[in-house]
Design a protein around this motif. Structure first.
Motif, mmCIF file in Angstrom:
data_model
loop_
_atom_site.group_PDB
_atom_site.id
_atom_site.type_symbol
_atom_site.label_atom_id
_atom_site.label_comp_id
_atom_site.label_asym_id
_atom_site.label_seq_id
_atom_site.Cartn_x
_atom_site.Cartn_y
_atom_site.Cartn_z
ATOM 1 N N TYR A 48 0.837 -1.206 0.000
ATOM 2 C CA TYR A 48 0.000 0.000 0.000
ATOM 3 C C TYR A 48 0.869 1.251 0.000
ATOM 4 C CZ TYR A 48 -4.041 2.929 1.001
ATOM 5 O OH TYR A 48 -5.028 3.871 0.920
ATOM 6 N N ALA A 49 1.906 1.252 0.833
ATOM 7 C CA ALA A 49 2.763 2.429 0.954
ATOM 8 C C ALA A 49 3.562 2.685 -0.317
ATOM 9 C CB ALA A 49 3.706 2.259 2.138
ATOM 10 N N THR A 50 3.851 1.617 -1.072
ATOM 11 C CA THR A 50 4.645 1.777 -2.294
ATOM 12 C C THR A 50 3.981 2.735 -3.274
ATOM 13 O OG1 THR A 50 5.600 -0.437 -2.087
ATOM 14 C CG2 THR A 50 5.641 0.568 -4.276
ATOM 15 N N VAL A 51 2.673 2.569 -3.467
ATOM 16 C CA VAL A 51 1.951 3.428 -4.409
ATOM 17 C C VAL A 51 2.012 4.876 -3.967
ATOM 18 C CG1 VAL A 51 -0.313 3.938 -5.400
ATOM 19 C CG2 VAL A 51 0.436 1.565 -5.170
ATOM 20 N N PHE A 52 1.767 5.120 -2.690
ATOM 21 C CA PHE A 52 1.750 6.506 -2.218
ATOM 22 C C PHE A 52 3.160 7.069 -2.052
ATOM 23 C CE2 PHE A 52 -2.624 5.461 -1.416
ATOM 24 C CZ PHE A 52 -3.260 6.646 -1.723
ATOM 25 N N PHE A 53 4.156 6.206 -1.987
ATOM 26 C CA PHE A 53 5.532 6.696 -2.021
ATOM 27 C C PHE A 53 5.813 7.387 -3.353
ATOM 28 C CE2 PHE A 53 9.868 5.890 -3.538
ATOM 29 C CZ PHE A 53 10.599 6.612 -2.598
ATOM 30 N N PHE A 54 5.363 6.773 -4.451
ATOM 31 C CA PHE A 54 5.569 7.388 -5.761
ATOM 32 C C PHE A 54 4.728 8.650 -5.926
ATOM 33 C CE2 PHE A 54 7.026 3.034 -6.707
ATOM 34 C CZ PHE A 54 8.266 3.332 -7.255
ATOM 35 N N ILE A 55 3.544 8.686 -5.292
ATOM 36 C CA ILE A 55 2.749 9.917 -5.300
ATOM 37 C C ILE A 55 3.517 11.023 -4.569
ATOM 38 C CG2 ILE A 55 0.587 10.994 -4.576
ATOM 39 C CD1 ILE A 55 0.189 8.986 -6.771
ATOM 40 N N TYR A 109 7.028 15.906 -4.499
ATOM 41 C CA TYR A 109 8.332 16.479 -4.186
ATOM 42 C C TYR A 109 8.983 17.080 -5.427
ATOM 43 C CZ TYR A 109 13.295 16.649 -3.042
ATOM 44 O OH TYR A 109 14.596 17.060 -2.879
ATOM 45 N N LEU A 110 8.922 16.362 -6.539
ATOM 46 C CA LEU A 110 9.554 16.850 -7.761
ATOM 47 C C LEU A 110 8.868 18.097 -8.295
ATOM 48 C CD1 LEU A 110 10.248 13.467 -9.619
ATOM 49 C CD2 LEU A 110 11.880 14.919 -8.393
ATOM 50 N N ASN A 111 7.593 18.277 -7.926
ATOM 51 C CA ASN A 111 6.848 19.459 -8.364
ATOM 52 C C ASN A 111 6.760 20.518 -7.255
ATOM 53 O OD1 ASN A 111 5.380 18.917 -11.202
ATOM 54 N ND2 ASN A 111 5.544 16.983 -10.072
ATOM 55 N N ASP A 112 7.609 20.355 -6.239
ATOM 56 C CA ASP A 112 7.683 21.325 -5.144
ATOM 57 C C ASP A 112 6.328 21.528 -4.470
ATOM 58 O OD1 ASP A 112 9.115 22.995 -3.478
ATOM 59 O OD2 ASP A 112 8.729 24.782 -4.687
ATOM 60 N N ARG A 113 5.614 20.426 -4.270
ATOM 61 C CA ARG A 113 4.297 20.493 -3.625
ATOM 62 C C ARG A 113 4.195 19.507 -2.467
ATOM 63 N NH1 ARG A 113 0.480 19.038 -8.386
ATOM 64 N NH2 ARG A 113 -1.043 19.027 -6.689
ATOM 65 N N HIS A 145 1.776 19.796 0.353
ATOM 66 C CA HIS A 145 0.346 19.552 0.124
ATOM 67 C C HIS A 145 0.002 18.065 0.157
ATOM 68 C CE1 HIS A 145 -0.334 23.730 -0.898
ATOM 69 N NE2 HIS A 145 0.630 23.684 -1.804
ATOM 70 N N PHE A 146 0.993 17.205 0.324
ATOM 71 C CA PHE A 146 0.749 15.769 0.270
ATOM 72 C C PHE A 146 -0.225 15.320 1.356
ATOM 73 C CE2 PHE A 146 2.010 11.382 1.476
ATOM 74 C CZ PHE A 146 1.678 10.741 0.289
ATOM 75 N N TYR A 147 -0.113 15.921 2.535
ATOM 76 C CA TYR A 147 -0.976 15.507 3.642
ATOM 77 C C TYR A 147 -2.447 15.807 3.358
ATOM 78 C CZ TYR A 147 -1.903 20.269 5.232
ATOM 79 O OH TYR A 147 -2.348 21.564 5.302
#
Length: 328
Positions: A186-193, A198-202, A205-207
């Motif tokens: 489960y965590a793997t998918v949201f790790f890539f999210i 991070y790459l888009n400097d956002r 806002h992940f939380y």
């Protein structure tokens, strides 16, 4: 009609398509000019490199939903027959899925809960593999990823991770590594999210993805008073199905008994996961129809009084079609 689908005849696929069209034609005649088209959670939509219209014509949405429902019905039917969960092959699971997917007008258009039924059927395929698997860690990792993928489409799907753990309890002796593998998947998918944010400097806002989980519940989109009449035959069939299942429960194979226990928990958790949404529509309950369709199919396969079960099914079918052609 029930007796036609009690046999495993490929010609029944044609009759399923005909029934699907009949059950949805009434909505197109009385639908609003535009209906909302939502295919994923807003945070996923913002990540896509392409955009799509927020509203479409009802005919187009019903057409897409019809194609999706027919595909899901055939997949569910294949699942039930592959594991022989009803004791003998038939097309009754597909029939019941198509009928239940047209129960209310909110069910007839393409929506995230409808798309998530693909993930539910996929989950069931994987979870039933727990029964005979010598090593379940790989499968547990896979189902964790499937649950995460469903969450991207429809956030209440997050609670179906509980079904994964219940399946581990039902089908497997306890091994903490199986449970850990499901969480890692489960965590793997949201790790890539998170990497995308991070790459888009956002990343800050992940939380916000998870904020609806803590939002107080504010209300429910109630059924029309006439729609409650449709629930009468549904409740009767479910009760009769449970009695029929109880009669044959200890005569069934262990896999069948365990699977019906899992389906019961699937229904309960899917139904009560509405609390994630501060305000939600009836389309949420589309994620409940997979287990209900299996219980329906079990009853109609083993019911003995033809005049009664055919009449009961006919009343349900006519009621669905009637309320679609009448706006009151």
């Amino acid at each position: 009609m029930i007796n036609i689908f009690r046999t495993f005849n490929p010609l029944n696929i044609f009759w399923l398509a005909v029934l699907l069209f009949i059950m949805r034609a009434g909505y197109v005649l009385y639908a609003p000019e535009k209906v909302q088209l939502a295919l994923a959670e807003p945070f996923v939509k913002s990540m896509l490199p392409v955009s799509y219209a927020d509203t479409v014509s009802p005919g187009f949405s019903v057409l897409l939903a019809g194609i999706v429902v027919l595909g899901q019905a055939l997949l569910l039917n294949y699942l039930i027959n592959y594991y022989n969960l009803l004791g003998r092959p038939s097309f009754l699971p597909a029939l019941m899925y198509i009928v239940l997917s047209g129960l209310f007008q909110h069910f007839l258009v393409l929506s995230p809960p409808l798309i998530c039924n693909f993930f539910i059927i996929w989950l069931l395929f994987k979870l039933l593999d727990f029964y005979k698997a010598e090593d379940a860690k790989t499968t547990a990792y896979d189902v964790g990823m499937i649950a995460a993928a469903g969450t991207l489409i429809y956030l209440p799907f997050v609670y179906l991770m509980v079904c994964v753990w219940i399946a581990l309890i039902i089908f497997r002796p306890f091994d903490w590594r199986d449970w850990a593998a499901s969480l890692i998947g489960y965590a793997t998918v949201f790790f890539f999210i998170a990497v995308f944010y991070y790459l888009n400097d956002r990343l800050n806002h992940f939380y916000q993805i998870w904020t609806p989980l803590g939002t107080p519940f504010t209300g429910i989109a109630l059924l029309d008073k006439y729609d409650f009449l449709l629930l009468i035959p549904v409740i009767i069939i479910v009760i009769l199905g449970l009695f029929k299942l109880q009669e044959n429960f200890f005569k069934s194979y262990v896999l069948i008994r365990k699977t019906f226990q899992l389906l019961f928990f699937f229904f309960i958790i899917a139904a009560f996961s509405f609390y994630v949404r501060p305000a939600f529509g009836l389309s949420h309950f589309l994620i409940c129809i997979v287990p209900v369709a299996v219980f329906f199919a079990y009853y109609f396969l083993y019911a003995s009084k033809r005049w009664f079960y055919e009449t009961l099914f006919f009343l349900l079918l006519i009621g669905i079609i009637y309320f679609q052609f009448n706006t009151f």
